[in-house]
Design a protein around this motif. Structure first.
Motif, mmCIF file in Angstrom:
data_model
loop_
_atom_site.group_PDB
_atom_site.id
_atom_site.type_symbol
_atom_site.label_atom_id
_atom_site.label_comp_id
_atom_site.label_asym_id
_atom_site.label_seq_id
_atom_site.Cartn_x
_atom_site.Cartn_y
_atom_site.Cartn_z
ATOM 1 N N PRO A 73 0.835 -1.202 0.000
ATOM 2 C CA PRO A 73 0.000 0.000 0.000
ATOM 3 C C PRO A 73 0.864 1.245 0.000
ATOM 4 O O PRO A 73 1.700 1.433 0.881
ATOM 5 N N SER A 74 0.689 2.071 -1.028
ATOM 6 C CA SER A 74 1.347 3.369 -1.054
ATOM 7 C C SER A 74 0.284 4.415 -0.733
ATOM 8 O O SER A 74 -0.788 4.066 -0.203
ATOM 9 N N SER A 75 0.533 5.677 -1.069
ATOM 10 C CA SER A 75 -0.318 6.708 -0.480
ATOM 11 C C SER A 75 -0.353 7.973 -1.336
ATOM 12 O O SER A 75 0.593 8.277 -2.073
ATOM 13 N N VAL A 76 -1.418 8.738 -1.144
ATOM 14 C CA VAL A 76 -1.521 10.084 -1.733
ATOM 15 C C VAL A 76 -0.341 10.946 -1.274
ATOM 16 O O VAL A 76 -0.012 11.954 -1.914
ATOM 17 N N ALA A 77 0.322 10.521 -0.197
ATOM 18 C CA ALA A 77 1.468 11.293 0.330
ATOM 19 C C ALA A 77 2.654 11.308 -0.628
ATOM 20 O O ALA A 77 3.591 12.084 -0.427
ATOM 21 N N VAL A 78 2.643 10.497 -1.688
ATOM 22 C CA VAL A 78 3.759 10.556 -2.650
ATOM 23 C C VAL A 78 3.669 11.819 -3.515
ATOM 24 O O VAL A 78 4.617 12.160 -4.210
ATOM 25 N N TYR A 79 2.502 12.498 -3.464
ATOM 26 C CA TYR A 79 2.369 13.720 -4.256
ATOM 27 C C TYR A 79 2.926 14.923 -3.499
ATOM 28 O O TYR A 79 2.910 14.951 -2.265
ATOM 29 N N GLY A 80 3.399 15.899 -4.266
ATOM 30 C CA GLY A 80 3.850 17.154 -3.675
ATOM 31 C C GLY A 80 3.418 18.277 -4.594
ATOM 32 O O GLY A 80 4.098 18.591 -5.575
ATOM 33 N N MET A 81 2.237 18.844 -4.295
ATOM 34 C CA MET A 81 1.748 19.946 -5.128
ATOM 35 C C MET A 81 2.560 21.193 -4.763
ATOM 36 O O MET A 81 2.798 21.459 -3.583
ATOM 37 N N THR A 139 -2.047 25.684 -7.525
ATOM 38 C CA THR A 139 -1.867 24.554 -8.452
ATOM 39 C C THR A 139 -2.707 23.373 -7.974
ATOM 40 O O THR A 139 -3.355 22.693 -8.772
ATOM 41 N N LYS A 140 -2.701 23.140 -6.673
ATOM 42 C CA LYS A 140 -3.490 22.025 -6.122
ATOM 43 C C LYS A 140 -4.972 22.191 -6.476
ATOM 44 O O LYS A 140 -5.616 21.263 -6.953
ATOM 45 N N ASN A 141 -5.505 23.403 -6.253
ATOM 46 C CA ASN A 141 -6.936 23.595 -6.468
ATOM 47 C C ASN A 141 -7.317 23.590 -7.945
ATOM 48 O O ASN A 141 -8.423 23.211 -8.307
ATOM 49 N N ALA A 142 -6.374 23.996 -8.812
ATOM 50 C CA ALA A 142 -6.697 24.076 -10.245
ATOM 51 C C ALA A 142 -6.466 22.749 -10.965
ATOM 52 O O ALA A 142 -6.993 22.536 -12.061
ATOM 53 N N ALA A 143 -5.683 21.845 -10.347
ATOM 54 C CA ALA A 143 -5.282 20.623 -11.059
ATOM 55 C C ALA A 143 -6.471 19.682 -11.265
ATOM 56 O O ALA A 143 -7.266 19.476 -10.342
ATOM 57 N N PRO A 144 -6.612 19.107 -12.470
ATOM 58 C CA PRO A 144 -7.590 18.027 -12.624
ATOM 59 C C PRO A 144 -7.092 16.811 -11.834
ATOM 60 O O PRO A 144 -5.946 16.834 -11.354
ATOM 61 N N PRO A 145 -7.914 15.755 -11.698
ATOM 62 C CA PRO A 145 -7.452 14.576 -10.945
ATOM 63 C C PRO A 145 -6.055 14.163 -11.402
ATOM 64 O O PRO A 145 -5.785 14.075 -12.605
ATOM 65 N N VAL A 146 -5.161 13.935 -10.448
ATOM 66 C CA VAL A 146 -3.738 13.765 -10.741
ATOM 67 C C VAL A 146 -3.425 12.298 -11.042
ATOM 68 O O VAL A 146 -3.837 11.393 -10.321
ATOM 69 N N LYS A 147 -2.677 12.096 -12.129
ATOM 70 C CA LYS A 147 -2.303 10.729 -12.539
ATOM 71 C C LYS A 147 -1.087 10.258 -11.745
ATOM 72 O O LYS A 147 -0.417 11.051 -11.084
ATOM 73 N N GLU A 148 -0.753 8.969 -11.925
ATOM 74 C CA GLU A 148 0.323 8.353 -11.147
ATOM 75 C C GLU A 148 1.661 9.069 -11.299
ATOM 76 O O GLU A 148 2.426 9.152 -10.344
ATOM 77 N N ASP A 149 1.980 9.524 -12.512
ATOM 78 C CA ASP A 149 3.338 10.027 -12.723
ATOM 79 C C ASP A 149 3.449 11.550 -12.661
ATOM 80 O O ASP A 149 4.489 12.111 -12.986
ATOM 81 N N GLU A 150 2.391 12.207 -12.204
ATOM 82 C CA GLU A 150 2.438 13.677 -12.127
ATOM 83 C C GLU A 150 2.699 14.137 -10.687
ATOM 84 O O GLU A 150 2.247 13.493 -9.730
ATOM 85 N N PHE A 151 3.386 15.241 -10.543
ATOM 86 C CA PHE A 151 3.592 15.927 -9.246
ATOM 87 C C PHE A 151 4.177 15.023 -8.152
ATOM 88 O O PHE A 151 3.842 15.187 -6.977
#
Ligand code: AKB
Length: 340
Positions: free
Chosen positions: A124-132, A137-149
């Motif tokens: 199990p990994s986590s949404v914590a791998v993202y760093g907006m 940018t966070k609020n404007a971003a469409p749903p984020v894919k695996e390899d973005e941000f």
């Protein structure tokens, strides 16, 4: 020598572990479950598992004993220090989250060498791998894919991202420069979870914990000071969906998987809207907002929505609990019953 086939769950005494044990013990024709947890296993769960090992994933001697005594067919490697705890003890988090994961991958390699069969490794990994980079940018971003941000700011996020890549290495690129290139025998599959909310257990040491804490406090009649602002949004999922996702990715035919890491998600909403739902279910709830600057910063760095279209396409992932069902059919009724 005949060795008993088992499924190994590390960190089994956490809330995902309890959910997984409950589900696995109800499935017929499954190898029995062996659990490894530094704290042991709650008494109420013991009858559902074949064996409980109280021990540390950093203890290589112990892991070697397990390989020699059992045939481990699948590993659910849940043991980890979560995001808030990890910021208090980053070096300890690195040891447990990184070295612990490598130890378990090594165990899987040994196991596969002995049995001659691949060992499934579910991580199990986590949404914590993202760093907006910032809130706008966070609020404007469409749903984020695996390899973005994927530029995390927490030790836990960095550790999870490293675990994902290490698992991919063991599955596809292991010892590529050896004279005779070797397969590791590790079949690594990882799910990136959003914040998880369970009706029956409480998380410890995470930063998405404000959602379950708010709900459980209201049901117990206790006041709750939420440590993020009301406008703070991240994705969430009800625990039964998370357990089902783990079992489905473990069961998915290898040839259908185009990735080793998949986002899975259900609903996203701001903390203020969670408070409104909680207040309408528990009218005497006393919820205030007292943002904690550092914990707020962590949640602000996580994306507001995750794109799980790859999981939907490759192995048919679909959450059963959307926002409405999660709160009104699972969380609120179950929590209410639990505390009355
Ligand atoms: C945490 O808050 O650390 C966890 C997670 C989002 O992985 N719940």
């Amino acid at each position: 020598m005949m060795r008993n086939k088992v499924i190994l769950i590390t960190g089994a005494n956490g809330e995902v572990g309890h959910g997984l044990i409950n589900q696995l013990s109800a499935i017929k024709d499954m190898p029995p479950v062996m659990v490894l947890d530094i704290r042991g296993l709650d008494k109420s769960m013991e009858s559902k598992v074949y064996e409980t090992i109280v021990g540390d994933i950093l203890d290589n001697g112990l892991l070697e004993t397990l390989v020699s005594e059992y045939e481990i067919v699948t590993i659910f490697h849940l043991a980890a220090l979560l995001s808030t705890h990890s910021e208090f003890r980053p070096e300890a988090a690195h040891r447990v989250n990184v070295q612990g994961t490598v130890n378990l991958l090594q165990l899987a390699v040994e196991q596969s060498r002995i049995s001659g069969r691949p060992v499934k490794f579910i991580f199990p990994s986590s949404v914590a791998v993202y760093g907006m980079p910032d809130i706008a940018t966070k609020n404007a971003a469409p749903p984020v894919k695996e390899d973005e941000f994927t530029i995390p700011t927490t030790m836990y996020g960095i550790n999870k991202l490293y675990g994902e890549h290490t698992g991919r290495y063991y599955t596809h690129h292991y010892r590529q420069l050896a004279d005779v290139p070797q397969r590791s025998g590790v079949d690594f599959r990882s799910l990136r979870f959003p914040g998880l909310i369970s009706a029956t257990t409480m998380p410890t040491g995470g930063t998405s914990d404000y959602a379950p804490e708010m709900l459980h406090a209201a049901a117990k009649g206790e006041p709750y000071a939420c440590f993020v602002r009301p406008d703070t949004a991240i994705p969430f999922m009800a625990m039964p969906d998370a357990i089902r996702a783990l079992l489905e990715i473990a069961d998915a035919p290898r040839e259908r998987l185009t990735r080793t890491v998949y986002n899975v998600t259900s609903f996203s909403l701001p903390a203020g809207e969670i408070a409104d739902i909680v207040r309408s279910a528990f009218p005497s709830a006393q919820i205030t907002f007292e943002p904690h600057p550092q914990r707020q910063g962590i949640v602000d760095s996580w994306c507001a929505q995750m794109d799980d279209s790859a999981a939907q396409r490759d192995w048919g992932w679909k959450p059963e609990y959307d926002l409405n069902r999660a709160f009104h059919e699972y969380l609120i009724p179950t929590i209410r019953k639990q505390y009355t």
